[in-house]
Write a protein that holds these residues in place. Structure first.
Motif, PDB file in Angstrom:
ATOM      1  N   SER A  48       0.837  -1.193   0.000  1.00 44.29           N
ATOM      2  CA  SER A  48       0.000   0.000   0.000  1.00 44.29           C
ATOM      3  C   SER A  48       0.877   1.249   0.000  1.00 44.29           C
ATOM      4  O   SER A  48       1.950   1.256   0.610  1.00 44.29           O
ATOM      5  CB  SER A  48      -0.877   0.014   1.261  1.00 44.29           C
ATOM      6  OG  SER A  48      -1.473   1.278   1.462  1.00 44.29           O
ATOM      7  N   PRO A  49       0.418   2.329  -0.649  1.00 46.66           N
ATOM      8  CA  PRO A  49       1.118   3.618  -0.510  1.00 46.66           C
ATOM      9  C   PRO A  49       0.912   4.248   0.864  1.00 46.66           C
ATOM     10  O   PRO A  49       1.514   5.281   1.165  1.00 46.66           O
ATOM     11  CB  PRO A  49       0.464   4.482  -1.598  1.00 46.66           C
ATOM     12  CG  PRO A  49      -0.184   3.522  -2.530  1.00 46.66           C
ATOM     13  CD  PRO A  49      -0.617   2.355  -1.689  1.00 46.66           C
ATOM     14  N   MET A  50       0.054   3.677   1.703  1.00 47.56           N
ATOM     15  CA  MET A  50      -0.189   4.143   3.071  1.00 47.56           C
ATOM     16  C   MET A  50      -0.795   5.545   3.131  1.00 47.56           C
ATOM     17  O   MET A  50      -0.534   6.310   4.058  1.00 47.56           O
ATOM     18  CB  MET A  50       1.102   4.092   3.911  1.00 47.56           C
ATOM     19  CG  MET A  50       1.664   2.705   4.081  1.00 47.56           C
ATOM     20  SD  MET A  50       0.567   1.635   5.047  1.00 47.56           S
ATOM     21  CE  MET A  50       1.179   0.013   4.524  1.00 47.56           C
ATOM     22  N   VAL A  51      -1.615   5.870   2.171  1.00 48.86           N
ATOM     23  CA  VAL A  51      -2.334   7.140   2.235  1.00 48.86           C
ATOM     24  C   VAL A  51      -3.340   7.112   3.379  1.00 48.86           C
ATOM     25  O   VAL A  51      -3.549   8.106   4.068  1.00 48.86           O
ATOM     26  CB  VAL A  51      -3.033   7.434   0.892  1.00 48.86           C
ATOM     27  CG1 VAL A  51      -3.963   8.647   1.011  1.00 48.86           C
ATOM     28  CG2 VAL A  51      -2.003   7.654  -0.198  1.00 48.86           C
ATOM     29  N   ASP A  52      -3.959   5.950   3.590  1.00 53.83           N
ATOM     30  CA  ASP A  52      -4.943   5.792   4.665  1.00 53.83           C
ATOM     31  C   ASP A  52      -4.554   4.623   5.565  1.00 53.83           C
ATOM     32  O   ASP A  52      -5.346   3.718   5.820  1.00 53.83           O
ATOM     33  CB  ASP A  52      -6.346   5.595   4.082  1.00 53.83           C
ATOM     34  CG  ASP A  52      -7.422   5.552   5.175  1.00 53.83           C
ATOM     35  OD1 ASP A  52      -7.177   6.096   6.268  1.00 53.83           O
ATOM     36  OD2 ASP A  52      -8.492   4.967   4.921  1.00 53.83           O
ATOM     37  N   GLY A  53      -3.326   4.631   6.024  1.00 57.37           N
ATOM     38  CA  GLY A  53      -2.879   3.640   6.987  1.00 57.37           C
ATOM     39  C   GLY A  53      -2.990   2.200   6.524  1.00 57.37           C
ATOM     40  O   GLY A  53      -3.160   1.301   7.343  1.00 57.37           O
ATOM     41  N   GLY A  54      -2.892   1.969   5.221  1.00 58.81           N
ATOM     42  CA  GLY A  54      -2.964   0.616   4.693  1.00 58.81           C
ATOM     43  C   GLY A  54      -4.335   0.214   4.201  1.00 58.81           C
ATOM     44  O   GLY A  54      -4.487  -0.857   3.591  1.00 58.81           O
ATOM     45  N   TYR A  55      -5.352   1.043   4.432  1.00 56.72           N
ATOM     46  CA  TYR A  55      -6.684   0.752   3.909  1.00 56.72           C
ATOM     47  C   TYR A  55      -6.815   1.193   2.446  1.00 56.72           C
ATOM     48  O   TYR A  55      -7.914   1.230   1.896  1.00 56.72           O
ATOM     49  CB  TYR A  55      -7.759   1.404   4.778  1.00 56.72           C
ATOM     50  CG  TYR A  55      -7.996   0.626   6.059  1.00 56.72           C
ATOM     51  CD1 TYR A  55      -8.882  -0.436   6.097  1.00 56.72           C
ATOM     52  CD2 TYR A  55      -7.296   0.934   7.216  1.00 56.72           C
ATOM     53  CE1 TYR A  55      -9.084  -1.164   7.269  1.00 56.72           C
ATOM     54  CE2 TYR A  55      -7.482   0.215   8.391  1.00 56.72           C
ATOM     55  CZ  TYR A  55      -8.380  -0.838   8.405  1.00 56.72           C
ATOM     56  OH  TYR A  55      -8.571  -1.569   9.556  1.00 56.72           O
ATOM     57  N   ASP A  56      -5.692   1.518   1.830  1.00 58.05           N
ATOM     58  CA  ASP A  56      -5.602   1.769   0.390  1.00 58.05           C
ATOM     59  C   ASP A  56      -4.641   0.700  -0.156  1.00 58.05           C
ATOM     60  O   ASP A  56      -3.438   0.873  -0.136  1.00 58.05           O
ATOM     61  CB  ASP A  56      -5.105   3.185   0.096  1.00 58.05           C
ATOM     62  CG  ASP A  56      -3.858   3.558   0.899  1.00 58.05           C
ATOM     63  OD1 ASP A  56      -3.787   3.251   2.111  1.00 58.05           O
ATOM     64  OD2 ASP A  56      -2.925   4.167   0.322  1.00 58.05           O
TER      65      ASP A  56
END
Length: 543
Positions: free
Chosen positions: A67-75
């Motif tokens: 994940s790019p971790m824009v939303d803490g891994g929820y992306d």
């Protein structure tokens, strides 16, 4: 006296989840195994004995996928691999092997409503252009207005602002969360087949269940109609969540997805399960997610949202147990999670908030059904309210000023200085800073202190596992009590009493004390429960 009958027979290996205590691990903030300041799978593996000794039955891990971790891994950009931030697939396999050897089960988060904008499917959709098969996996639409300059409808992002973003060729794509989280088109057979395969991938690796993120969101109403009001009218659409109908949530067709998933779960041994993060406008609609042909559980967020009063908790518990009886499945109780302010702070913060949080824990763990514990609540951690703005990473903060970072600060394990043993010896940082006041709240500081919140949780979980009336779904009967006090009995000789009032209340008639969140008071030949406290009793038998 109101009595709720048992919802089911005692649990077996196949239905272990019915009365389990599940510990939510926010992977980034639980334990750092490699010293880079970020929690990871190696850190979880090293701390598994702590969780076994705490007395929980299972771990729910937040997303650890690429994940790019824009939303803490929820992306998520790759649902079948571990992000290097958290380790490797080999690390996952080693962790789950060790967990199972310790008697702990593993539940993983699955994020089916949306992918990351870095997912190969979305990159292909942008490259392919309007009308392409690649775009049909997502929800691309032309805009409104004379040249399509306006969004296709009035839908708002949960994180604030429009739920639509325009791409250079003029089309718009839907994202109910951040623009980096484009929503999938769940009417597309390729999307459904992909996620069925993802389920099997992790089931084959031994996971015991799934927590389904935004389980109510995958199907949108045909035609994507306007909601009819927006933040411009003074009320954000997210305020209707769980209270009213929205054309992008809780559509009837979503249940077809779970009726396809359930046979996959049932085809594996050992009671593989799924729990929904679902919001619906009524308890009856929420109950539809649960059943022998759909999901095993859905979170009871009404319990989390209850205000600190006997009436509020009594109403929530009555409603939840009534619905559990109807659907034949247990309630899932939860006080905090990674999206909500910690309940120590919600209940008033400081010493008062902590007293109430300790009492609420005994209440929750005495109820029939399954309990979810958010990491750090066993330490009595408060919300961190004073994080510097420049360190906050929640995408909602940039759009609304609201932030969930305060409940995601890494756990304090030991030592007198931040980051309190979060990483290996010599590690001097963590991805979010822990407060200077947390030294007394660390695992090491609380271990062995009978007055600590950690030892209260350990004692409560030991009793829950050992007492014949607890850890199952035996009936609950409300008892007569003083004003401001809730008291109930469980079949098998157990009573729980909680004093929501502001003065000590007599409770000696309930039996022999087993455990209390605050020291009980002996006076005038009776036992009194302090204000903002709870206690468990071995009920006296007649005769």
């Amino acid at each position: 006296m109101t009595t709720f009958a048992a919802a089911a027979t005692p649990t077996t290996d196949e239905d272990w989840w019915r009365a389990a205590v599940v510990y939510q691990v926010y992977v980034r903030s639980f334990a750092d195994g490699d010293g880079d300041g970020t929690g990871d799978l190696r850190g979880i593996r090293q701390r598994l004995p702590y969780l076994r000794d705490l007395g929980v039955d299972a771990l729910w891990l937040t997303p650890f996928y690429r994940s790019p971790m824009v939303d803490g891994g929820y992306d998520v950009s790759d649902y079948r691999d571990v992000d290097p931030m958290f380790g490797t697939l080999a690390d996952f396999d080693a962790m789950i092997t060790d967990a199972h050897a310790l008697g702990l089960r593993i539940i993983v988060d699955i994020v089916p409503n949306h992918t990351s904008s870095a997912h190969p499917w979305f990159a292909a959709a942008l490259a392919a252009g309007p009308g392409s098969a690649e775009r049909d996996r997502y929800l691309f639409r032309p805009g409104r207005g004379s040249d399509g300059q306006l969004p296709p409808n009035d839908w708002e992002s949960i994180f604030g602002g429009s739920a639509w973003t325009r791409v250079p060729d003029g089309e718009w794509y839907l994202h109910l969360f951040d623009p980096a989280q484009p929503d999938l088109n769940w009417r597309h057979p390729e999307v459904r087949a992909e996620f069925e395969d993802i389920l099997r991938f992790w089931l084959d690796r031994g996971v015991d269940g799934f927590r389904i993120d935004v389980a109510h969101g995958m199907i949108k109403e045909e035609g994507l109609p306007d909601v009819g009001h927006s933040s411009a009218t003074g009320q954000r659409q997210v305020e209707l969540l769980g209270k009213g109908r929205l054309p992008y949530f809780d559509q009837d067709e979503v249940h077809d997805i779970y009726r396809a998933w359930r046979p996959i779960l049932d085809s594996y041994p050992g009671g593989r399960m799924a729990v929904a993060e679902a919001w619906a406008e009524t308890p009856q609609r929420l109950a539809r997610y649960i059943g022998p042909d759909e999901l095993h559980q859905a979170f009871n967020f009404d319990f989390l949202d209850a205000t600190w009063s006997a009436d509020s908790f009594r109403k929530v518990i009555d409603t939840a147990l009534g619905e559990a009886t109807i659907v034949g499945a247990p309630t899932t109780w939860v006080l905090s999670n990674h999206d909500k302010q910690r309940h120590v702070t919600r209940y008033g913060d400081g010493p008062a908030g902590l007293r109430r949080a300790r009492a609420a824990a005994l209440l929750m763990l005495a109820l029939p059904g399954c309990a979810y514990v958010y990491q750090g609540e066993e330490l009595g951690l408060p919300e961190v309210l004073d994080l510097p703005d420049e360190l906050r990473q929640d995408p909602a903060f940039l759009r609304t000023g609201e932030s969930r970072d305060g409940c995601r600060v890494p756990l304090p394990w030991s030592g007198d200085q931040p980051p309190y043993g979060f990483g290996p010896d010599g590690c001097a940082s963590s991805w979010l800073p822990a407060p200077a006041t947390w030294a007394a709240l660390s695992v090491a500081a609380q271990t062995g202190d009978p007055a600590s919140t950690l030892e209260l949780y350990r004692a409560a979980l030991r009793l829950r596992a050992a007492h014949p009336a607890l850890g199952g779904e035996s009936e609950l009967a409300w008892l007569d009590s003083e004003p401001g006090v809730l008291a109930f009995a469980r079949a098998g000789g157990f009573v729980c009493a909680v004093n929501f009032g502001d003065a000590p209340a007599p409770v000696g008639r309930y039996g022999t004390p087993l455990l209390a969140s605050e020291a009980l008071i002996e006076r005038d030949g009776d036992i009194f429960l302090p204000a903002d406290a709870a206690a468990w009793f071995e009920a006296r038998t007649a005769g």
